[in-house]
Design a protein around this motif. Sequence first.
Motif, PDB file in Angstrom:
ATOM      1  N   GLN A   3       8.157  16.164   4.308  1.00 42.47           N
ATOM      2  CA  GLN A   3       8.125  14.723   4.455  1.00 42.47           C
ATOM      3  C   GLN A   3       6.687  14.235   4.438  1.00 42.47           C
ATOM      4  O   GLN A   3       5.790  14.910   4.936  1.00 42.47           O
ATOM      5  CB  GLN A   3       8.795  14.282   5.754  1.00 42.47           C
ATOM      6  CG  GLN A   3      10.297  14.496   5.790  1.00 42.47           C
ATOM      7  CD  GLN A   3      10.932  13.915   7.030  1.00 42.47           C
ATOM      8  OE1 GLN A   3      10.310  13.849   8.085  1.00 42.47           O
ATOM      9  NE2 GLN A   3      12.178  13.485   6.909  1.00 42.47           N
ATOM     10  N   LEU A   4       6.486  13.055   3.860  1.00 42.36           N
ATOM     11  CA  LEU A   4       5.191  12.409   3.839  1.00 42.36           C
ATOM     12  C   LEU A   4       5.295  11.105   4.608  1.00 42.36           C
ATOM     13  O   LEU A   4       6.184  10.297   4.339  1.00 42.36           O
ATOM     14  CB  LEU A   4       4.735  12.123   2.409  1.00 42.36           C
ATOM     15  CG  LEU A   4       4.690  13.293   1.430  1.00 42.36           C
ATOM     16  CD1 LEU A   4       4.192  12.812   0.070  1.00 42.36           C
ATOM     17  CD2 LEU A   4       3.797  14.400   1.960  1.00 42.36           C
ATOM     18  N   VAL A   5       4.379  10.897   5.536  1.00 46.61           N
ATOM     19  CA  VAL A   5       4.355   9.693   6.336  1.00 46.61           C
ATOM     20  C   VAL A   5       3.050   8.963   6.089  1.00 46.61           C
ATOM     21  O   VAL A   5       1.971   9.523   6.295  1.00 46.61           O
ATOM     22  CB  VAL A   5       4.520   9.998   7.831  1.00 46.61           C
ATOM     23  CG1 VAL A   5       4.455   8.711   8.643  1.00 46.61           C
ATOM     24  CG2 VAL A   5       5.842  10.713   8.080  1.00 46.61           C
ATOM     25  N   GLU A   6       3.158   7.711   5.658  1.00 45.55           N
ATOM     26  CA  GLU A   6       2.001   6.900   5.342  1.00 45.55           C
ATOM     27  C   GLU A   6       1.673   5.942   6.477  1.00 45.55           C
ATOM     28  O   GLU A   6       2.555   5.516   7.228  1.00 45.55           O
ATOM     29  CB  GLU A   6       2.241   6.072   4.080  1.00 45.55           C
ATOM     30  CG  GLU A   6       2.564   6.873   2.837  1.00 45.55           C
ATOM     31  CD  GLU A   6       2.780   5.976   1.639  1.00 45.55           C
ATOM     32  OE1 GLU A   6       2.078   4.944   1.530  1.00 45.55           O
ATOM     33  OE2 GLU A   6       3.643   6.298   0.806  1.00 45.55           O
ATOM     34  N   TYR A  94       1.943   4.227  -2.515  1.00 51.01           N
ATOM     35  CA  TYR A  94       2.756   5.397  -2.218  1.00 51.01           C
ATOM     36  C   TYR A  94       1.887   6.651  -2.263  1.00 51.01           C
ATOM     37  O   TYR A  94       1.194   6.891  -3.247  1.00 51.01           O
ATOM     38  CB  TYR A  94       3.879   5.559  -3.243  1.00 51.01           C
ATOM     39  CG  TYR A  94       4.867   4.420  -3.282  1.00 51.01           C
ATOM     40  CD1 TYR A  94       6.017   4.453  -2.503  1.00 51.01           C
ATOM     41  CD2 TYR A  94       4.651   3.320  -4.105  1.00 51.01           C
ATOM     42  CE1 TYR A  94       6.931   3.411  -2.545  1.00 51.01           C
ATOM     43  CE2 TYR A  94       5.560   2.275  -4.145  1.00 51.01           C
ATOM     44  CZ  TYR A  94       6.694   2.328  -3.368  1.00 51.01           C
ATOM     45  OH  TYR A  94       7.603   1.297  -3.407  1.00 51.01           O
ATOM     46  N   CYS A  95       1.946   7.432  -1.222  1.00 52.72           N
ATOM     47  CA  CYS A  95       1.264   8.712  -1.289  1.00 52.72           C
ATOM     48  C   CYS A  95       2.139   9.710  -2.041  1.00 52.72           C
ATOM     49  O   CYS A  95       3.372   9.602  -2.068  1.00 52.72           O
ATOM     50  CB  CYS A  95       0.890   9.232   0.101  1.00 52.72           C
ATOM     51  SG  CYS A  95       2.262   9.642   1.187  1.00 52.72           S
ATOM     52  N   GLY A 115       5.918   4.451   1.226  1.00 51.22           N
ATOM     53  CA  GLY A 115       5.231   3.264   0.740  1.00 51.22           C
ATOM     54  C   GLY A 115       4.682   2.425   1.876  1.00 51.22           C
ATOM     55  O   GLY A 115       5.310   2.295   2.928  1.00 51.22           O
ATOM     56  N   THR A 116       3.509   1.866   1.656  1.00 53.90           N
ATOM     57  CA  THR A 116       2.914   0.963   2.625  1.00 53.90           C
ATOM     58  C   THR A 116       2.326  -0.230   1.886  1.00 53.90           C
ATOM     59  O   THR A 116       1.684  -0.083   0.841  1.00 53.90           O
ATOM     60  CB  THR A 116       1.837   1.679   3.470  1.00 53.90           C
ATOM     61  OG1 THR A 116       1.342   0.803   4.482  1.00 53.90           O
ATOM     62  CG2 THR A 116       0.671   2.157   2.615  1.00 53.90           C
ATOM     63  N   GLN A 117       2.565  -1.415   2.416  1.00 53.44           N
ATOM     64  CA  GLN A 117       2.140  -2.645   1.759  1.00 53.44           C
ATOM     65  C   GLN A 117       0.673  -2.923   2.022  1.00 53.44           C
ATOM     66  O   GLN A 117       0.221  -2.907   3.173  1.00 53.44           O
ATOM     67  CB  GLN A 117       2.978  -3.823   2.242  1.00 53.44           C
ATOM     68  CG  GLN A 117       2.564  -5.172   1.648  1.00 53.44           C
ATOM     69  CD  GLN A 117       2.903  -5.289   0.179  1.00 53.44           C
ATOM     70  OE1 GLN A 117       4.016  -4.959  -0.239  1.00 53.44           O
ATOM     71  NE2 GLN A 117       1.939  -5.752  -0.614  1.00 53.44           N
TER      72      GLN A 117
END
Length: 122
Positions: A3-6, A94-95, A115-117
Amino acid sequence: QVQLVESGGGLVQPGGSLRLSCAASGSISSISLMGWYRQAPGKQRELVASITSGGSTNYVDSVKGRFTISRDNAKNTHFLQMNSLKSEDTAVYYCYLKALPRGVLVGVRDYWGQGTQVTVSS
């Protein structure tokens, strides 16, 4: 499961700075590529920056000289330092991770953050 957490997105004025982080966790054997993509409304997703396992970096022309990608291998984390932000940088970021999962000998896989805005506006 990988999992990837941004984190790090938000609202910033033109000329400001933001630092995005992407932390990977799970059954990762090795990482071959870390990167950041972005997608603005009505536009295709584009690769903004990437860094290889050997440390080579690549940037889309529009962010060269303003953005810097880096990594912390010990923590399986990569970052995007964004300076001199412009309204054109507004997008969902998005990472991305290309990695070999544990349990297989070959076959890298692609992993995406949620994704992060990032909004650049006065």
